[in-house]
Scaffold this active site. Structure first.
Site, PDB file in Angstrom:
ATOM      1  N   LYS A   1     -14.099   0.203   7.742  1.00 10.58           N
ATOM      2  CA  LYS A   1     -13.009  -0.617   7.122  1.00 10.58           C
ATOM      3  C   LYS A   1     -13.081  -2.201   7.624  1.00 10.58           C
ATOM      4  O   LYS A   1     -13.263  -3.414   7.349  1.00 10.58           O
ATOM      5  CB  LYS A   1     -10.937  -0.391   7.189  1.00 10.58           C
ATOM      6  CG  LYS A   1     -10.792  -0.957   7.234  1.00 10.58           C
ATOM      7  CD  LYS A   1     -10.260  -1.773   5.707  1.00 10.58           C
ATOM      8  CE  LYS A   1      -9.060  -1.822   5.379  1.00 10.58           C
ATOM      9  NZ  LYS A   1      -9.079  -2.834   3.960  1.00 10.58           N
TER      10      LYS A   1
ATOM     11  N   CYS B   1      -5.558 -10.298   5.356  1.00  9.66           N
ATOM     12  CA  CYS B   1      -7.301  -8.896   5.867  1.00  9.66           C
ATOM     13  C   CYS B   1      -8.138  -9.722   5.859  1.00  9.66           C
ATOM     14  O   CYS B   1      -9.046  -9.831   7.342  1.00  9.66           O
ATOM     15  CB  CYS B   1      -7.348  -8.188   4.119  1.00  9.66           C
ATOM     16  SG  CYS B   1      -6.256  -7.744   3.936  1.00  9.66           S
TER      17      CYS B   1
ATOM     18  N   ILE C   1       0.535  -1.441  -0.185  1.00 14.12           N
ATOM     19  CA  ILE C   1       0.182  -0.420  -0.363  1.00 14.12           C
ATOM     20  C   ILE C   1       1.105   1.137   0.695  1.00 14.12           C
ATOM     21  O   ILE C   1       0.756   1.651  -1.146  1.00 14.12           O
ATOM     22  CB  ILE C   1      -0.421  -0.019   1.243  1.00 14.12           C
ATOM     23  CG1 ILE C   1      -1.712  -0.658   1.214  1.00 14.12           C
ATOM     24  CG2 ILE C   1      -1.892   1.045   1.306  1.00 14.12           C
ATOM     25  CD1 ILE C   1      -3.202  -1.358   0.438  1.00 14.12           C
TER      26      ILE C   1
ATOM     27  N   HIS D   1     -32.264 -13.691  -7.136  1.00 13.84           N
ATOM     28  CA  HIS D   1     -32.733 -12.639  -6.993  1.00 13.84           C
ATOM     29  C   HIS D   1     -32.434 -11.376  -6.857  1.00 13.84           C
ATOM     30  O   HIS D   1     -31.284 -11.519  -6.381  1.00 13.84           O
ATOM     31  CB  HIS D   1     -32.979 -13.691  -5.035  1.00 13.84           C
ATOM     32  CG  HIS D   1     -33.998 -12.322  -4.276  1.00 13.84           C
ATOM     33  ND1 HIS D   1     -33.916 -11.321  -3.922  1.00 13.84           N
ATOM     34  CD2 HIS D   1     -35.400 -12.578  -3.944  1.00 13.84           C
ATOM     35  CE1 HIS D   1     -34.741 -10.784  -3.499  1.00 13.84           C
ATOM     36  NE2 HIS D   1     -35.681 -11.867  -3.410  1.00 13.84           N
TER      37      HIS D   1
ATOM     38  N   TYR E   1      -2.577 -18.167  -1.304  1.00 12.32           N
ATOM     39  CA  TYR E   1      -4.065 -17.932  -1.119  1.00 12.32           C
ATOM     40  C   TYR E   1      -5.943 -18.013  -2.193  1.00 12.32           C
ATOM     41  O   TYR E   1      -6.273 -17.750  -1.838  1.00 12.32           O
ATOM     42  CB  TYR E   1      -4.462 -17.026  -0.067  1.00 12.32           C
ATOM     43  CG  TYR E   1      -4.536 -15.865  -0.175  1.00 12.32           C
ATOM     44  CD1 TYR E   1      -3.469 -14.530  -0.536  1.00 12.32           C
ATOM     45  CD2 TYR E   1      -5.774 -14.802  -0.713  1.00 12.32           C
ATOM     46  CE1 TYR E   1      -3.803 -13.254  -0.943  1.00 12.32           C
ATOM     47  CE2 TYR E   1      -6.190 -13.242  -0.652  1.00 12.32           C
ATOM     48  CZ  TYR E   1      -4.901 -12.366  -1.000  1.00 12.32           C
ATOM     49  OH  TYR E   1      -5.065 -11.598  -0.919  1.00 12.32           O
ATOM     50  N   LYS E   2      -5.411 -17.113  -3.326  1.00 17.73           N
ATOM     51  CA  LYS E   2      -5.966 -16.934  -4.595  1.00 17.73           C
ATOM     52  C   LYS E   2      -5.651 -16.717  -5.753  1.00 17.73           C
ATOM     53  O   LYS E   2      -4.216 -16.649  -6.072  1.00 17.73           O
ATOM     54  CB  LYS E   2      -6.739 -14.747  -3.926  1.00 17.73           C
ATOM     55  CG  LYS E   2      -6.669 -14.415  -4.083  1.00 17.73           C
ATOM     56  CD  LYS E   2      -7.251 -13.432  -3.849  1.00 17.73           C
ATOM     57  CE  LYS E   2      -6.854 -11.911  -4.210  1.00 17.73           C
ATOM     58  NZ  LYS E   2      -7.848 -11.218  -4.223  1.00 17.73           N
TER      59      LYS E   2
ATOM     60  N   LYS F   1      -7.901 -11.757   9.659  1.00 21.34           N
ATOM     61  CA  LYS F   1      -7.266 -11.096  10.648  1.00 21.34           C
ATOM     62  C   LYS F   1      -8.370  -9.954  11.113  1.00 21.34           C
ATOM     63  O   LYS F   1      -9.076  -9.838  12.148  1.00 21.34           O
ATOM     64  CB  LYS F   1      -6.359 -10.279  10.096  1.00 21.34           C
ATOM     65  CG  LYS F   1      -5.902  -9.113  10.866  1.00 21.34           C
ATOM     66  CD  LYS F   1      -4.805  -8.494  10.354  1.00 21.34           C
ATOM     67  CE  LYS F   1      -4.498  -7.986   9.411  1.00 21.34           C
ATOM     68  NZ  LYS F   1      -4.686  -6.826   8.976  1.00 21.34           N
TER      69      LYS F   1
ATOM     70  N   ARG G   1     -32.150  -9.099  -4.609  1.00 19.62           N
ATOM     71  CA  ARG G   1     -31.316  -8.205  -3.450  1.00 19.62           C
ATOM     72  C   ARG G   1     -30.649  -9.432  -2.327  1.00 19.62           C
ATOM     73  O   ARG G   1     -30.471  -9.313  -1.463  1.00 19.62           O
ATOM     74  CB  ARG G   1     -32.636  -8.123  -2.273  1.00 19.62           C
ATOM     75  CG  ARG G   1     -33.121  -6.853  -3.114  1.00 19.62           C
ATOM     76  CD  ARG G   1     -34.137  -6.145  -1.771  1.00 19.62           C
ATOM     77  NE  ARG G   1     -35.224  -6.873  -1.723  1.00 19.62           N
ATOM     78  CZ  ARG G   1     -36.450  -7.003  -3.507  1.00 19.62           C
ATOM     79  NH1 ARG G   1     -36.081  -6.304  -4.192  1.00 19.62           N
ATOM     80  NH2 ARG G   1     -37.152  -7.801  -3.416  1.00 19.62           N
TER      81      ARG G   1
HETATM   82  N1  SAJ Z   1     -13.169 -16.383  -0.844  1.00 17.45           N
HETATM   83  C1  SAJ Z   1     -14.418 -17.113  -1.275  1.00 17.45           C
HETATM   84  N2  SAJ Z   1     -15.284 -17.034  -1.382  1.00 17.45           N
HETATM   85  C2  SAJ Z   1     -15.494 -15.519  -2.370  1.00 17.45           C
HETATM   86  C3  SAJ Z   1     -14.471 -14.985  -2.270  1.00 17.45           C
HETATM   87  C4  SAJ Z   1     -13.283 -15.321  -1.636  1.00 17.45           C
HETATM   88  O1  SAJ Z   1     -13.628 -18.165  -0.099  1.00 17.45           O
HETATM   89  O2  SAJ Z   1     -16.289 -16.125  -2.509  1.00 17.45           O
HETATM   90  C5  SAJ Z   1     -11.395 -17.096  -1.195  1.00 17.45           C
HETATM   91  C6  SAJ Z   1      -9.958 -15.925  -1.707  1.00 17.45           C
HETATM   92  O3  SAJ Z   1      -9.959 -17.618  -2.045  1.00 17.45           O
HETATM   93  C7  SAJ Z   1      -9.437 -15.986  -0.381  1.00 17.45           C
HETATM   94  C8  SAJ Z   1      -9.572 -15.350   0.688  1.00 17.45           C
HETATM   95  O4  SAJ Z   1     -11.122 -15.350   0.454  1.00 17.45           O
HETATM   96  O5  SAJ Z   1      -8.960 -16.264   0.092  1.00 17.45           O
HETATM   97  C9  SAJ Z   1      -9.723 -13.400   0.466  1.00 17.45           C
HETATM   98  O6  SAJ Z   1     -10.165 -12.973  -0.995  1.00 17.45           O
HETATM   99  P1  SAJ Z   1     -10.929 -10.985  -1.114  1.00 17.45           P
HETATM  100  O7  SAJ Z   1     -10.265 -11.952  -2.858  1.00 17.45           O
HETATM  101  O8  SAJ Z   1     -11.851 -11.667  -0.740  1.00 17.45           O
HETATM  102  O9  SAJ Z   1      -9.631 -10.406  -0.442  1.00 17.45           O
HETATM  103  P2  SAJ Z   1      -8.443 -10.148  -0.634  1.00 17.45           P
HETATM  104  O10 SAJ Z   1      -7.803 -10.399   1.160  1.00 17.45           O
HETATM  105  O11 SAJ Z   1      -7.050 -10.940  -1.495  1.00 17.45           O
HETATM  106  O12 SAJ Z   1      -8.360  -8.687  -0.234  1.00 17.45           O
HETATM  107  C10 SAJ Z   1      -9.766  -7.564   0.115  1.00 17.45           C
HETATM  108  C11 SAJ Z   1     -10.470  -6.650  -0.532  1.00 17.45           C
HETATM  109  N3  SAJ Z   1     -11.470  -6.674   0.702  1.00 17.45           N
HETATM  110  C12 SAJ Z   1     -13.322  -6.654   0.697  1.00 17.45           C
HETATM  111  O13 SAJ Z   1     -13.367  -6.954  -0.986  1.00 17.45           O
HETATM  112  C13 SAJ Z   1     -14.508  -6.157   1.134  1.00 17.45           C
HETATM  113  C14 SAJ Z   1     -10.089  -5.435  -0.339  1.00 17.45           C
HETATM  114  O14 SAJ Z   1     -10.846  -4.935  -1.212  1.00 17.45           O
HETATM  115  C15 SAJ Z   1      -9.218  -5.330   0.707  1.00 17.45           C
HETATM  116  O15 SAJ Z   1      -8.650  -3.938   0.089  1.00 17.45           O
HETATM  117  C16 SAJ Z   1      -8.201  -5.998   1.290  1.00 17.45           C
HETATM  118  O16 SAJ Z   1      -8.993  -7.375   1.693  1.00 17.45           O
HETATM  119  C17 SAJ Z   1      -8.051  -5.474   2.331  1.00 17.45           C
HETATM  120  O17 SAJ Z   1      -6.952  -4.460   2.190  1.00 17.45           O
HETATM  121  O18 SAJ Z   1      -8.482  -5.157   3.760  1.00 17.45           O
END
Ligand code: SAJ
Length: 419
Positions: free
Chosen positions: A205, A259, A11, A243, A319-320, A262, A245
């Site tokens: 946040k 993120c 960041i 749906h 992790y992703k 934690k 909503r």
């Molecule tokens: N995951 C699932 N199912 C889903 C979506 C994600 O199992 O439907 C898993 C992913 O595989 C991964 C984990 O969740 O292991 C997190 O992935 P992510 O893409 O949701 O999140 P981060 O950690 O890469 O980024 C998030 C984002 N927050 C949100 O979308 C609300 C990002 O915008 C933030 O800046 C970041 O956290 C942060 O720094 O807080």
């Protein structure tokens, strides 16, 4: 105006570059000397689209300089703190990096400086840090200096777009603090901007990431139920999401990254009472590698493979998908969960590396392949061909990237019911 950015990570560095290219003189303070050298020579230490061109521009214009000498951040107009706030072993926040950054700033700021915390912090932290500055310098918060929490919201891979176009929150310890910070960030932010108090901003946040974590936990619980009913949960979720909503997230092998696993803990930490839902969601998501292990071991049983003789190939360590980041990766939690119960675990990840050099090497002679990361490279593989390399054809999909179970395999996927 002169700005100091404290902490040049995922960041801090992009933020420093944005301010420098918007015309400010920016000093980046970073304790890792190799990182300082690399930045000053115009080379970024992180992988991110556009970062190399933008950094070169910032450094060659003379507007950005990195240093590990704290004396070089004296008397700046604004300080932007972008340090990590990880969890300790016992899942309580480790605020030592933040506190040491605040001390470094407090000792060197001037009357009228603005201090911005971009790090994700437990509620009430910004107010506490303002008090710390008051104690160290004898300045009065809101009069002699200004302070805000302005959380970052970017997604790796899209940082330079999201820094400009995402909306931002400026949570000041006083309304004037929010206003000064908003004006500063408007130099490059084109998204909407909102002003509030620092504690609201901290909670906002943490709620954003907690929302995502709890929603994923719900999807994971739906997946457990789908197995009970022999239903494909992905089909059910897709239909439920028609749906207007409803927006159910995706179940999978777990929730990783720096993120989501934690932030719910940071949100709960200073509270006097715990209401259960958020903590339960965390537990569900943390249990997903074990659920994946159960799927694998039930497949071993079905095919009479003694687990202690089994060779398992884990596909993906990040992790992703399409990332090289392994922080809190469920793939690694999964490996830890099975490694003592099987003969051999191999891993292959095109971004991270792994114990095997190639997919083929990982699969040769294996009894099971487990997909742990949704890398694009793992989609549309020819499993019928790859299966010829394997000793036993078990395929476990932890990320729902296999559309149709390949022929000749015993296939199990999280949330796919039974086939
Ligand atoms: N995951 C699932 N199912 C889903 C979506 C994600 O199992 O439907 C898993 C992913 O595989 C991964 C984990 O969740 O292991 C997190 O992935 P992510 O893409 O949701 O999140 P981060 O950690 O890469 O980024 C998030 C984002 N927050 C949100 O979308 C609300 C990002 O915008 C933030 O800046 C970041 O956290 C942060 O720094 O807080």
């Amino acid at each position: 105006k002169e700005i100091a950015v404290i902490g040049l990570g995922y960041i801090g560095l992009p933020t420093a570059i944005m301010f420098a290219n918007a015309g400010f003189r920016v000093t980046g303070y970073e304790i890792r000397e190799d990182v300082v050298r690399s930045i000053n020579s115009g080379k970024a230490h992180i992988i991110e689209p556009e970062i190399d061109e933008l950094l070169k521009k910032a450094v060659s214009s003379g507007n950005l300089r990195a240093t590990s000498d704290p004396e070089e951040i004296r008397n700046k107009d604004a300080y932007i703190i972008c340090v990590q706030t990880p969890l300790k072993e016992d899942k309580t926040p480790d605020l030592s990096y933040l506190e040491s950054a605040v001390r470094t700033v407090a000792e060197r700021m001037k009357k009228g400086s603005l201090v911005v915390i971009e790090s994700t912090v437990p509620p009430l932290t910004t107010v506490k840090m303002a008090k710390l500055i008051e104690e160290i310098r004898g300045f009065k918060a809101g009069e002699d200096f200004y302070m805000v929490h302005a959380p970052e919201r970017v997604m790796p891979g899209r940082i330079f777009k999201e820094l400009v176009y995402n909306s931002r929150i400026f949570g000041g310890i006083t309304p004037e603090s929010s206003e000064i910070a908003e004006k500063l960030y408007r130099s490059f932010v084109k998204g909407q901007t909102f002003k509030t108090s620092s504690t609201v901003s901290e909670v906002v946040k943490l709620m954003e990431n907690t929302f995502r974590d709890v929603n994923i936990a719900l999807a994971n619980e739906f997946a457990f139920l789908a197995h009970q009913y022999g239903v494909n949960v992905f089909e059910a979720i897709e239909l439920a999401n028609t749906h207007p909503r409803v927006n159910i997230h995706l179940p999978g092998i777990g929730v990783g990254g720096h993120c989501l696993p934690k932030d719910p803990h940071l949100l709960l930490w200073p509270a006097k009472e715990d209401f259960g839902l958020i903590r339960t969601a965390r537990e569900i998501n943390d249990s997903m590698p074990l659920f994946t292990k159960d799927l694998l071991f039930s497949a071993f049983k079905q095919l009479n493979v003694p687990p202690e003789e089994a060779v398992v190939a884990v596909l993906g360590l990040a992790y992703k998908g399409n990332s090289d980041d392994t922080r809190n990766s469920p793939a690694i939690a999964f490996i830890d969960a099975i490694k003592d119960d099987v003969r051999e675990v191999r891993s292959y990840d095109p971004f991270v590396g792994g114990s095997a050099e190639s997919l083929e090497e990982a699969l040769r002679g294996a009894d099971a392949a487990v997909i742990a990361t949704d890398h694009t490279a793992f989609k549309n593989l020819n499993w019928e061909e790859l299966g010829k390399l394997m000793r036993t054809k078990i395929l476990i999909d932890g990320r729902h990237i296999i559309d149709k179970p390949p022929r000749g395999f015993l296939f199990k996927g999280i949330g796919r019911g039974e086939y």
